[in-house]
Design a protein around this motif. Structure first.
Motif: not given
Length: 452
Positions: A205-223
């Motif tokens: 339901r989020c703005r496309p840019d925000y939703a994808l930034e969440v995924l990218e942060i998960i991948k790079h910072f929380f892995s």
């Protein structure tokens, strides 16, 4: 009387699944918990489903249910992405949610995590998007912008120079990973790790840019090991977000596969007819629907479930629509109008293509019989040998007789119509011809208010 089926009160992190778990979610919850407790490698699990499939219902209760089992050690964090997408930096919201859930004994680790996060916030978007966009424009979030404006010019220059050095970026990432690992590390020698599970809901339901930034942060910072994510999302919608951001030339499905380890779905609510009927009766009673009306709703829904899909969400709409019907339908003398009103309101929700044909009494006999599953084995009280028919359905038989009287304009078929059917149509409403009954019911009972 209530208009909506009552929502169960949820105390986040405290309210698990109810004892009368109509949707059967507790069993699925246990399977998810066992997986996340057992696996060390970082997992990102997408709970995939369209709107109305119960993802939020499941996730809000799972974060509490998980800790009710003694063998489960993971710290669960619930994060509503849609409630935070007005921010420019998803990392701020994620760290805040984690901080609020972390026990005080881990304050030192949280402080270290926040310190590392502050260093990552400004270049976060540039670092994470570089791999997919060939170098994205740096965006400065509101919170960081305020911090920057409050800093001295010397400090600002120092920060800018620091981030221009590749070793500075690398060290900040290492510090962030180290702080996360310390959060999950055993507190004493011999203890096991404490997994961290962050649930991110409403991502699609989020703005496309925000939703994808969440995924990218998960991948790079929380892995890091023992840190897992469960995403409540409609992957089809998220693929549209990928296309909207990067253009139609990108393979959206392949792009999302880089971020999601596993997919899971909840059982289709349409498959469990027993659950739908239990829901209808339980919440219909709680809403205060009259017994006669609720009985008709229950029996017609049960009949229509033989050939049609009726979900829990459909049942909720049926109950809300029924609450708008006038009180005079509860009278026994108005049973034929109640039957017609019940049929029309259910059909309008589950088979809108047939609704107009029923209102106009123009539905073909074939379509009518198939819709209601009017098989002779259900509507003949006796067998061909004159014995009692064990499959005879009295509710279906009454429904059949009532609608046949309407569709044929009162012309008897092989049997004479029951006395109650004849007397009902003759007395109420007196100015209404048989075939006009559905139209009269629609105009007077259903067409005043409409569910949006």
């Amino acid at each position: 009387m209530r208009f909506l089926p009552p929502d169960e009160q949820i105390d986040l992190y405290e309210t698990g699944f109810p004892e009368d778990d109509l949707l059967g979610r507790k069993k699925i919850s246990g399977r998810l918990s066992k997986l996340l407790e057992r696996i060390e490698d970082p997992l990102v699990i997408a709970l995939d489903g369209g709107w109305g499939t119960g993802k939020s219902y499941f996730l809000k209760r799972w974060v509490a249910e998980h800790r009710k089992v003694d063998s489960n050690k993971a710290l669960t964090v619930y994060f509503d992405a849609f409630a935070h997408d007005y921010l420019n930096e998803p990392l701020i919201g994620l760290i805040s949610a984690l901080s609020a859930r972390t026990p005080t004994k881990n304050n030192k680790n949280i402080t270290a995590l926040k310190s590392a996060a502050v260093k990552l916030i400004r270049p976060a978007v540039r670092v994470t998007l570089a791999a997919v966009s060939g170098g994205a424009t740096e965006m400065l979030g509101g919170a960081m912008a305020g911090a920057t404006s409050a800093a001295t010019s010397d400090a600002k220059d120092a920060v800018d120079k620091f981030w221009k050095r590749e070793e500075g970026r690398h060290q900040a990432m290492l510090d962030f990973h180290s702080a996360l690992e310390n959060l999950t590390s055993p507190s004493k020698e011999g203890n096991s790790h404490t997994p961290l599970v962050i649930v991110i809901d409403e991502l699609d339901r989020c703005r496309p840019d925000y939703a994808l930034e969440v995924l990218e942060i998960i991948k790079h910072f929380f892995s890091v090991p023992h840190v897992h994510f469960v995403l409540g999302v409609n992957l089809n919608s998220l693929e549209n977000s990928v296309t909207a951001r990067y253009g139609p030339q990108i393979d959206a499905t392949a792009y999302l596969q880089k971020f999601v380890s596993l997919k899971m779905t909840l059982p289709d609510q349409h498959e469990n007819t027993h659950t739908t009927l239990l829901y209808l009766k339980k919440y219909g009673q709680q809403m205060g629907l009259h017994d006669r009306l609720l009985d008709d709703l229950f029996h017609q829904t049960k009949i229509l479930l033989r050939r049609n899909s009726i979900s829990i969400r459909d049942a909720a709409k049926i109950l809300s629509t029924a609450s708008l019907l006038p009180d005079n339908l509860k009278n026994e003398s108005a049973f034929h109008l109640r039957v017609v009103a019940t049929t029309l309101l259910i059909t309008k929700i589950i088979r809108p293509s047939l609704f107009k044909e029923l209102v106009n009494s123009s539905i073909s006999q074939k379509d009518f019989d198939e819709y209601f599953d009017f098989d002779k084995k259900y509507i003949e009280p006796k067998t061909s040998t004159g014995e009692y028919n064990p499959e005879f359905d009295s509710a279906l038989w009454g429904l059949y007789q009532c609608w046949q009287y309407i569709l044929t304009g009162g012309t008897p078929l092989n049997n004479q119509y029951p006395t109650n059917v004849l007397s009902a149509f003759n007395q109420y409403p007196s100015n209404c011809e048989a075939k006009q009954t559905p139209q009269w019911v629609n105009e007077n009972y259903l067409n005043t208010f409409k569910l949006s």
